[in-house]
Write a protein that holds these residues in place. Sequence first.
Motif, mmCIF file in Angstrom:
data_model
loop_
_atom_site.group_PDB
_atom_site.id
_atom_site.type_symbol
_atom_site.label_atom_id
_atom_site.label_comp_id
_atom_site.label_asym_id
_atom_site.label_seq_id
_atom_site.Cartn_x
_atom_site.Cartn_y
_atom_site.Cartn_z
ATOM 1 N N PRO A 20 47.937 7.638 64.431
ATOM 2 C CA PRO A 20 48.807 8.646 65.034
ATOM 3 C C PRO A 20 50.047 8.544 64.646
ATOM 4 O O PRO A 20 50.496 7.626 64.350
ATOM 5 C CB PRO A 20 48.351 7.909 66.328
ATOM 6 N N ARG A 21 50.871 9.589 65.224
ATOM 7 C CA ARG A 21 52.029 9.715 64.803
ATOM 8 C C ARG A 21 52.992 8.794 65.505
ATOM 9 O O ARG A 21 54.217 8.132 65.142
ATOM 10 C CB ARG A 21 52.861 11.220 65.042
ATOM 11 N N ALA A 22 52.754 8.595 66.790
ATOM 12 C CA ALA A 22 53.316 7.762 67.750
ATOM 13 C C ALA A 22 52.424 6.655 68.452
ATOM 14 O O ALA A 22 51.292 7.315 68.623
ATOM 15 C CB ALA A 22 54.175 8.523 68.776
ATOM 16 N N LEU A 23 52.737 5.573 68.714
ATOM 17 C CA LEU A 23 51.822 4.348 69.203
ATOM 18 C C LEU A 23 52.785 3.837 70.401
ATOM 19 O O LEU A 23 53.834 2.929 69.924
ATOM 20 C CB LEU A 23 51.178 3.447 68.146
ATOM 21 N N ARG A 24 52.587 3.778 71.686
ATOM 22 C CA ARG A 24 53.080 3.188 72.668
ATOM 23 C C ARG A 24 52.491 1.975 73.177
ATOM 24 O O ARG A 24 51.400 2.385 73.674
ATOM 25 C CB ARG A 24 53.701 4.006 73.933
ATOM 26 N N LEU A 25 52.861 0.933 73.272
ATOM 27 C CA LEU A 25 52.104 -0.417 73.497
ATOM 28 C C LEU A 25 52.454 -1.265 74.668
ATOM 29 O O LEU A 25 53.853 -1.256 74.777
ATOM 30 C CB LEU A 25 51.803 -1.241 72.205
ATOM 31 N N GLY A 26 51.651 -1.891 75.377
ATOM 32 C CA GLY A 26 52.148 -2.844 76.319
ATOM 33 C C GLY A 26 52.007 -2.449 77.688
ATOM 34 O O GLY A 26 51.881 -1.258 78.155
ATOM 35 N N THR A 158 41.592 7.075 66.058
ATOM 36 C CA THR A 158 40.553 7.644 64.766
ATOM 37 C C THR A 158 40.639 9.111 64.688
ATOM 38 O O THR A 158 40.840 9.935 65.666
ATOM 39 C CB THR A 158 39.293 7.127 65.101
ATOM 40 N N GLN A 159 40.028 9.266 63.475
ATOM 41 C CA GLN A 159 39.823 10.815 63.119
ATOM 42 C C GLN A 159 38.436 11.292 63.316
ATOM 43 O O GLN A 159 38.028 12.250 62.677
ATOM 44 C CB GLN A 159 40.523 11.158 61.752
ATOM 45 N N PHE A 160 37.857 10.631 64.322
ATOM 46 C CA PHE A 160 36.379 11.011 64.532
ATOM 47 C C PHE A 160 36.346 11.516 65.890
ATOM 48 O O PHE A 160 37.019 10.968 66.785
ATOM 49 C CB PHE A 160 35.407 9.736 64.129
ATOM 50 N N THR A 161 35.134 12.232 66.252
ATOM 51 C CA THR A 161 34.894 12.403 67.516
ATOM 52 C C THR A 161 33.410 12.497 67.466
ATOM 53 O O THR A 161 32.781 12.828 66.490
ATOM 54 C CB THR A 161 35.406 13.706 68.405
ATOM 55 N N ILE A 162 32.747 12.083 68.822
ATOM 56 C CA ILE A 162 31.149 12.050 68.802
ATOM 57 C C ILE A 162 30.800 12.855 69.991
ATOM 58 O O ILE A 162 31.100 12.759 70.974
ATOM 59 C CB ILE A 162 30.507 10.707 68.985
ATOM 60 N N LEU A 180 42.312 13.539 64.793
ATOM 61 C CA LEU A 180 43.190 12.317 65.102
ATOM 62 C C LEU A 180 44.185 12.645 66.118
ATOM 63 O O LEU A 180 45.041 13.549 66.004
ATOM 64 C CB LEU A 180 43.973 11.998 63.708
ATOM 65 N N PRO A 181 44.393 11.713 67.272
ATOM 66 C CA PRO A 181 45.373 12.042 68.055
ATOM 67 C C PRO A 181 46.602 12.123 67.606
ATOM 68 O O PRO A 181 47.128 11.275 66.678
ATOM 69 C CB PRO A 181 45.459 10.939 69.189
ATOM 70 N N THR A 182 47.517 12.777 68.049
ATOM 71 C CA THR A 182 49.126 12.888 67.649
ATOM 72 C C THR A 182 49.775 11.715 68.293
ATOM 73 O O THR A 182 50.607 11.176 67.532
ATOM 74 C CB THR A 182 49.702 14.088 68.264
ATOM 75 N N ALA A 183 49.318 10.964 69.390
ATOM 76 C CA ALA A 183 50.166 9.838 70.050
ATOM 77 C C ALA A 183 48.806 8.976 70.941
ATOM 78 O O ALA A 183 47.992 9.739 71.247
ATOM 79 C CB ALA A 183 51.125 10.223 70.860
#
Length: 398
Positions: A20-26, A158-162, A180-183
Motif C-alpha cells: 500500500p502507498r500509505a500505512l497508518r499504525l497504532g 494484499t493484491q488479492f480478493t476472494i 491492492l489497497p491504496t492505503a
Amino acid sequence: MAGTNRWEELQMVASSIRLPRALRLGAGAVDTIPELLTEVGSRRPLIVTDTFLVGTGLIDRIVEALTAAGSEPAVFSGVVPDPTTDSLVPGVEAVHAHAADALIGIGGGSPIDTAKALAVLGATGEKMTEFKAPRVYGGPALPVIAVPTTAGSGSEATQFTIITDSVSDEKMLCIGPSFLPTAAVVDYELTLSMPARLTADTGIDALTHAVEAYVSRKANPFSDELALSAIRAISANLRAAYEDGSNRAAREAMMLASARAGMAFSNSSVALVHGMSRPIGAHFHVAHGLSNAMLFPAVTAFSIPGSPKRYADCARAYGIADDRTPDSVAAFALVDALERLCREVAVPTPRDYGIDPTRWEELVPLMARQAIASGSPANNPLVPSVDQIEQLYRKIFD
C-alpha cells in the motif's frame, strides 16, 4: 548452481514487491482516515462494511469525522460473510449512485475484499468472474482505504480478493495490483472487542499466511523477513489475546503480525492450505480462518518433504527449535506445535463443526478440483495431485 537449493536459486531472481502507498499504525490511527482521503484526492467516499459494525457506532463515528473534514461520505452496509458475485451487485449500484471516488473498506476480510472488488467493478463495468485467476489485473480501479477490525486476514495489505461465484459456489481468487489497497489503517484498538473464537480463527489465519508465504515456491528475501517476524509475534501473543481480549499489548502485536503476514503472502503467495480451505468455506460456510485451522497441521505434515529446511526455519521462529535442532526434527516439531495450538484454542474438526459426512464425501472430488484450479497448490513445496488432496480432505474430517 552447485551448493544451492531450489529456494536459494529462486531468491537470486529479481522480485516485484507491491505494498500500500500509505500505512497508518497504532492506537487512534482510525482518526487519520480524513487525511488519507485528502492524500488520495477523494471527496465522495463510499464506506463498505456490514450491519454488525454499523450497530457498534464505529461507522457513525467515522462518517461524522469525514463530514466534519469536508467529505461527503455514504455507507454501503450490505457486505455478507464470504462475499459472492450476487452480493456485489447492490454494492456496485451504491458506488454508481453515490458517484463514489474512493472506497473505505471497514471490517474483517469480507468487507475489505468486497471494497477491493467494488473498486475494480465500479471502474470497469466488468463482471467479477472475468477477474478470476490466472488473470492478473492491473487496470483501472478506484482507490481503496482498508481498515481492518480483525487481526488475521491481512487483506488490507494484499493484491488479492476472494469472491464466491454465486452460480458455481467456487471461491474465486482474483489477483493483481489493482486489488491492492491504496492505503491501510492498522489500529489495534478496533480489535479489543473481538470474541475469543474470532480471535483464535483470525490469529491462526495470520499464522497460516506467514508460514505459507515462507514455504511458497514464490518466496523471496523481502517476504521471508516479514513472514518469520510474523510467526515470532503470533507464537508469542495469540494465546494471550485469546485468553484475555483486553490485553492491549497482545492485541497490538497480533494486529501488526497480521499486517506483516499479509504483506508477506501478497508478495510471495499462499499454498496448499489456502487452496483447500476456500472450497470448504464456499460449500459449507465455514469461516476462512477456521477452515485454514482445520487443515493446517495435516497439510503441513504432508508438505514437509518438499522443503524440510523451510519448515524448520518456521519452527525456529515459532520458538520450538533452535539452530542445533536437525531440520527434519524441527519441521515435524512444527506440526506438533500446530496440533497443540489447535487443541488449546478449541478448533473443531469438520465433523465436530456439524458438517454431514455424506455430503462431505460427495463434495471431496469437486473440492479437490477447485483447490487445484485456484492455483495455490502449485506454490506448495510438495505439489499435490488431485488424489492426494482428496486423501487430505478425508484425513482431516474426523
